[in-house]
Design an enzyme around this catalytic site. Structure first.
Site, PDB file in Angstrom:
ATOM      1  N   PHE A  61       0.812  -1.226   0.000  1.00 16.87           N
ATOM      2  CA  PHE A  61       0.000   0.000   0.000  1.00 16.87           C
ATOM      3  C   PHE A  61       0.839   1.268   0.000  1.00 16.87           C
ATOM      4  O   PHE A  61       0.348   2.337  -0.335  1.00 16.87           O
ATOM      5  CB  PHE A  61      -0.933   0.007   1.229  1.00 16.87           C
ATOM      6  CG  PHE A  61      -0.239   0.426   2.506  1.00 16.87           C
ATOM      7  CD1 PHE A  61      -0.108   1.774   2.835  1.00 16.87           C
ATOM      8  CD2 PHE A  61       0.322  -0.514   3.363  1.00 16.87           C
ATOM      9  CE1 PHE A  61       0.559   2.164   3.996  1.00 16.87           C
ATOM     10  CE2 PHE A  61       0.989  -0.129   4.518  1.00 16.87           C
ATOM     11  CZ  PHE A  61       1.109   1.217   4.836  1.00 16.87           C
ATOM     12  N   GLU A 120      -4.948  -3.827  -1.864  1.00 12.11           N
ATOM     13  CA  GLU A 120      -6.378  -3.542  -1.769  1.00 12.11           C
ATOM     14  C   GLU A 120      -6.629  -2.250  -0.992  1.00 12.11           C
ATOM     15  O   GLU A 120      -7.718  -1.709  -0.999  1.00 12.11           O
ATOM     16  CB  GLU A 120      -7.116  -4.729  -1.121  1.00 12.11           C
ATOM     17  CG  GLU A 120      -6.748  -5.033   0.331  1.00 12.11           C
ATOM     18  CD  GLU A 120      -5.436  -5.822   0.488  1.00 12.11           C
ATOM     19  OE1 GLU A 120      -4.669  -5.917  -0.482  1.00 12.11           O
ATOM     20  OE2 GLU A 120      -5.195  -6.324   1.604  1.00 12.11           O
ATOM     21  N   ARG A 121      -5.559  -1.737  -0.337  1.00 10.63           N
ATOM     22  CA  ARG A 121      -5.720  -0.499   0.424  1.00 10.63           C
ATOM     23  C   ARG A 121      -5.403   0.751  -0.402  1.00 10.63           C
ATOM     24  O   ARG A 121      -5.669   1.857   0.039  1.00 10.63           O
ATOM     25  CB  ARG A 121      -4.836  -0.546   1.682  1.00 10.63           C
ATOM     26  CG  ARG A 121      -5.425  -1.471   2.734  1.00 10.63           C
ATOM     27  CD  ARG A 121      -4.547  -1.561   3.954  1.00 10.63           C
ATOM     28  NE  ARG A 121      -3.450  -2.483   3.735  1.00 10.63           N
ATOM     29  CZ  ARG A 121      -2.434  -2.654   4.581  1.00 10.63           C
ATOM     30  NH1 ARG A 121      -2.361  -1.944   5.681  1.00 10.63           N
ATOM     31  NH2 ARG A 121      -1.496  -3.538   4.333  1.00 10.63           N
ATOM     32  N   CYS A 142       9.645   1.516   3.353  1.00 12.61           N
ATOM     33  CA  CYS A 142      10.579   0.423   3.646  1.00 12.61           C
ATOM     34  C   CYS A 142      12.000   0.945   3.720  1.00 12.61           C
ATOM     35  O   CYS A 142      12.891   0.259   4.201  1.00 12.61           O
ATOM     36  CB  CYS A 142      10.472  -0.666   2.598  1.00 12.61           C
ATOM     37  SG  CYS A 142      11.077  -0.129   1.014  1.00 12.61           S
ATOM     38  N   GLU A 178       9.605  -4.654  12.762  1.00 14.22           N
ATOM     39  CA  GLU A 178       9.305  -3.434  12.021  1.00 14.22           C
ATOM     40  C   GLU A 178       8.067  -2.775  12.616  1.00 14.22           C
ATOM     41  O   GLU A 178       7.053  -3.450  12.822  1.00 14.22           O
ATOM     42  CB  GLU A 178       9.053  -3.807  10.555  1.00 14.22           C
ATOM     43  CG  GLU A 178       8.760  -2.630   9.658  1.00 14.22           C
ATOM     44  CD  GLU A 178       8.470  -3.061   8.217  1.00 14.22           C
ATOM     45  OE1 GLU A 178       7.741  -4.045   8.009  1.00 14.22           O
ATOM     46  OE2 GLU A 178       8.977  -2.405   7.298  1.00 14.22           O
TER      47      GLU A 178
HETATM   48  P1  NAD Z   1       1.464  -6.661   2.989  1.00 16.88           P
HETATM   49  O1  NAD Z   1       2.477  -7.731   3.067  1.00 16.88           O
HETATM   50  O2  NAD Z   1       0.362  -6.638   3.966  1.00 16.88           O
HETATM   51  O3  NAD Z   1       0.754  -6.675   1.545  1.00 16.88           O
HETATM   52  C1  NAD Z   1       1.506  -6.732   0.351  1.00 16.88           C
HETATM   53  C2  NAD Z   1       0.677  -7.433  -0.718  1.00 16.88           C
HETATM   54  O4  NAD Z   1       0.433  -8.772  -0.311  1.00 16.88           O
HETATM   55  C3  NAD Z   1      -0.674  -6.786  -0.966  1.00 16.88           C
HETATM   56  O5  NAD Z   1      -0.898  -6.729  -2.352  1.00 16.88           O
HETATM   57  C4  NAD Z   1      -1.644  -7.724  -0.279  1.00 16.88           C
HETATM   58  O6  NAD Z   1      -2.896  -7.778  -0.908  1.00 16.88           O
HETATM   59  C5  NAD Z   1      -0.965  -9.064  -0.369  1.00 16.88           C
HETATM   60  N1  NAD Z   1      -1.288  -9.944   0.759  1.00 16.88           N
HETATM   61  C6  NAD Z   1      -1.647  -9.579   2.009  1.00 16.88           C
HETATM   62  N2  NAD Z   1      -1.828 -10.650   2.782  1.00 16.88           N
HETATM   63  C7  NAD Z   1      -1.564 -11.746   2.012  1.00 16.88           C
HETATM   64  C8  NAD Z   1      -1.566 -13.135   2.259  1.00 16.88           C
HETATM   65  N3  NAD Z   1      -1.858 -13.651   3.454  1.00 16.88           N
HETATM   66  N4  NAD Z   1      -1.256 -13.960   1.237  1.00 16.88           N
HETATM   67  C9  NAD Z   1      -0.925 -13.462   0.033  1.00 16.88           C
HETATM   68  N5  NAD Z   1      -0.903 -12.138  -0.244  1.00 16.88           N
HETATM   69  C10 NAD Z   1      -1.219 -11.282   0.717  1.00 16.88           C
HETATM   70  O7  NAD Z   1       2.273  -5.275   3.016  1.00 16.88           O
HETATM   71  P2  NAD Z   1       1.707  -3.806   3.163  1.00 16.88           P
HETATM   72  O8  NAD Z   1       1.218  -3.598   4.559  1.00 16.88           O
HETATM   73  O9  NAD Z   1       0.809  -3.482   2.027  1.00 16.88           O
HETATM   74  O10 NAD Z   1       3.046  -2.964   2.955  1.00 16.88           O
HETATM   75  C11 NAD Z   1       3.938  -2.650   3.985  1.00 16.88           C
HETATM   76  C12 NAD Z   1       5.067  -3.645   4.038  1.00 16.88           C
HETATM   77  O11 NAD Z   1       5.761  -3.685   2.792  1.00 16.88           O
HETATM   78  C13 NAD Z   1       6.125  -3.263   5.061  1.00 16.88           C
HETATM   79  O12 NAD Z   1       6.571  -4.425   5.703  1.00 16.88           O
HETATM   80  C14 NAD Z   1       7.222  -2.644   4.217  1.00 16.88           C
HETATM   81  O13 NAD Z   1       8.521  -2.687   4.797  1.00 16.88           O
HETATM   82  C15 NAD Z   1       7.152  -3.501   3.010  1.00 16.88           C
HETATM   83  N6  NAD Z   1       7.750  -2.835   1.860  1.00 16.88           N
HETATM   84  C16 NAD Z   1       8.924  -3.339   1.395  1.00 16.88           C
HETATM   85  C17 NAD Z   1       9.539  -2.726   0.325  1.00 16.88           C
HETATM   86  C18 NAD Z   1      10.831  -3.265  -0.215  1.00 16.88           C
HETATM   87  O14 NAD Z   1      11.157  -2.969  -1.343  1.00 16.88           O
HETATM   88  N7  NAD Z   1      11.580  -4.059   0.524  1.00 16.88           N
HETATM   89  C19 NAD Z   1       8.950  -1.613  -0.280  1.00 16.88           C
HETATM   90  C20 NAD Z   1       7.752  -1.141   0.234  1.00 16.88           C
HETATM   91  C21 NAD Z   1       7.155  -1.768   1.299  1.00 16.88           C
END
Ligand code: NAD
Length: 440
Positions: free
Chosen positions: A90, A117-118, A222, A324
């Site tokens: 998101f 989805e957010r 991140c 985190e």
């Molecule tokens: P998230 O892991 O909740 O969601 C990421 C994606 O995974 C979304 O599209 C979501 O729909 C999907 N998803 C959620 N639950 C799932 C499940 N159980 N099974 C399969 N898919 C699922 O992450 P978020 O809250 O949207 O984003 C924040 C996180 O992303 C933080 O941990 C941040 O550090 C990380 N992030 C990492 C980078 C990087 O490049 N390393 C960049 C940006 C964000």
């Protein structure tokens, strides 16, 4: 399409993103909550990847060896995977879809994006702009959903490669399931980036940089810098005093407030989670210097605001240090010397980014060489590599062996085919010197 025609689509797409930046930024802020300036930064960093893709014919040129044997030439080419997919978080609704989607399409794939989805609105709008830029219908598709859709993508036999960015547990799950299904996978995860402050650093500059990197976008990056590591007692005391003054001057506001440094966090659930971590940090024995909990903005009483929070005397055994938080919370972890400061990020479970602040080139050089983290900043608080380099963390911040965008992105979204060709010149023994094991 040949590479040059795809590049022309990228040039058109770049111009359209520039033309629509204000509209995209307003849309992004309204849905996500980050201030307009941060939304423009989100779009700008994605745009830079599109600019990289404008030169894609050059990046796709293969290798050639003339005369590997008599009459034999060897050449390699990069061919697209076919259908790729991307699953995004998101927090950067414009940048991260473009990290993967622009490169995947530029090298010749069809690409299916499953945004968070957010925050799905800007990714959808980018899809419309791609169409307007001349990309054939169906080449860049956007599908909505959460886990159910992600699993469908991971299991679908026609999809050859999947790129994921999100939190680490889900990154690991997605990576493993995709690999088990025979796909090429890359999955970027969470982070806990440290900023090491050496005694010779310019502390005013450090405080300015750290405040932007720790609290900008409400800490929902991140590559945020939620841990600061002053080296030595004197550095710690001076830094803390300056941080307090700077943090007290920060303004939290709604996304359209031009004076606000940052806006709300993404949801009520996330606000509760961040505030829960602050309580855990206190319970674990760290010192709460500035408390950002229970912040209420007049006129926006229902908003998910968390004020900037500062914790001191955080230690490496605390779970609030190990995990985190992903909110506007800065933790001070004091180190007695350079070796201890180097060890902290090196031994942390995450290894996304790290920064060192110093005026000593040798110290910086040694730190960059030895630290066990994927992206390093030297007097740069958020060392997100430019679009023609590549982005990727180590340890639980990244699963898979190719980074996002740049040449690593090109390699991830293509397969190498190598051709060994012989054109006999008609003489009796032509080619015999090129020995390949045979039965005879
Ligand atoms: P998230 O892991 O909740 O969601 C990421 C994606 O995974 C979304 O599209 C979501 O729909 C999907 N998803 C959620 N639950 C799932 C499940 N159980 N099974 C399969 N898919 C699922 O992450 P978020 O809250 O949207 O984003 C924040 C996180 O992303 C933080 O941990 C941040 O550090 C990380 N992030 C990492 C980078 C990087 O490049 N390393 C960049 C940006 C964000």
């Amino acid at each position: 399409m040949n590479p040059q025609r795809r590049a022309r689509v990228m040039f058109n797409f770049k111009a359209l993103i520039e033309k629509h930046t204000d509209e995209l930024a307003a849309m992004l802020s309204a849905e996500h909550g980050k201030v307009i300036g941060d939304s423009k930064g989100d779009i700008q960093r994605g745009l830079e990847v599109v600019e990289f893709c404008c030169g894609i014919p050059h990046a796709l040129k293969g290798e050639y060896t003339q005369g590997a044997g008599p009459g034999i030439d060897v050449y390699s080419m990069r061919q697209p995977i076919g259908i790729g997919a991307g699953i995004t978080p998101f927090n950067f609704p414009a940048m991260i879809p473009l990290w993967m989607g622009a490169v995947a399409v530029a090298v010749g794939n069809a690409f299916i994006l499953k945004p968070s989805e957010r925050a799905p609105t800007v990714p959808h709008r980018l899809g419309e702009l791609f169409l307007e830029a001349g990309l054939p219908a169906g080449i860049f598709q956007v599908v909505n959903g959460d886990k159910e859709m992600v699993d469908a993508i991971l299991d679908h036999p026609a999809i050859g490669a999947v790129s994921f960015v999100g939190s680490s547990d889900i990154a690991q799950y997605v990576y493993s399931r995709g690999v088990a299904a025979g796909k090429r996978m890359q999955a970027m995860g969470g982070a806990k980036n440290h900023g090491i402050v050496m005694p010779d650093a310019d502390l005013d500059q450090v405080v300015n940089d750290v405040c932007g990197a720790a609290f900008g976008s409400a800490g929902e990056r991140c590559m945020a810098l939620p841990v600061v590591v002053p080296v030595g007692h004197e550095t710690a005391e001076k830094l803390k005093a300056k941080l307090i003054t700077a943090i007290e001057a920060l303004k939290v506001g709604i996304s359209t407030d031009g004076e606000a440094h940052f806006g709300p966090v993404v949801s009520a659930l996330h606000k509760a989670k961040v505030e829960g971590w602050i309580q855990t940090a206190i319970d674990e024995g760290s010192e709460l210097v500035i408390d950002g909990r229970n912040l209420v903005l007049q006129g926006h009483e229902g908003g998910y605001f968390v004020g900037p929070t500062l914790l001191d005397h955080v230690t490496r055994d605390m779970t609030s240090y190990k995990e985190e938080i992903f909110g506007p919370v800065l933790q001070i972890v004091r180190a007695k010397d350079f070796e201890e400061a180097l060890e902290l990020p090196s031994k942390h479970q995450y290894g996304n980014g790290v920064a060192i602040f110093t005026r000593n080139g040798n110290v910086a050089r040694e730190f960059a060489a030895r630290v066990n983290v994927g992206m390093v900043g030297i007097n740069v608080p958020i060392p997100v590599p430019v679009a023609y380099h590549s982005f990727g963390g180590w340890k639980r911040s990244g699963f898979g062996d190719q980074n996002q965008y740049g040449m690593e992105g090109v390699r991830f979204w293509t397969k190498t085919k190598t051709v060994t060709a012989r054109w006999p010149d008609g003489s009796a023994d032509a080619g015999n010197a090129f020995i390949i094991p045979t039965m005879s």
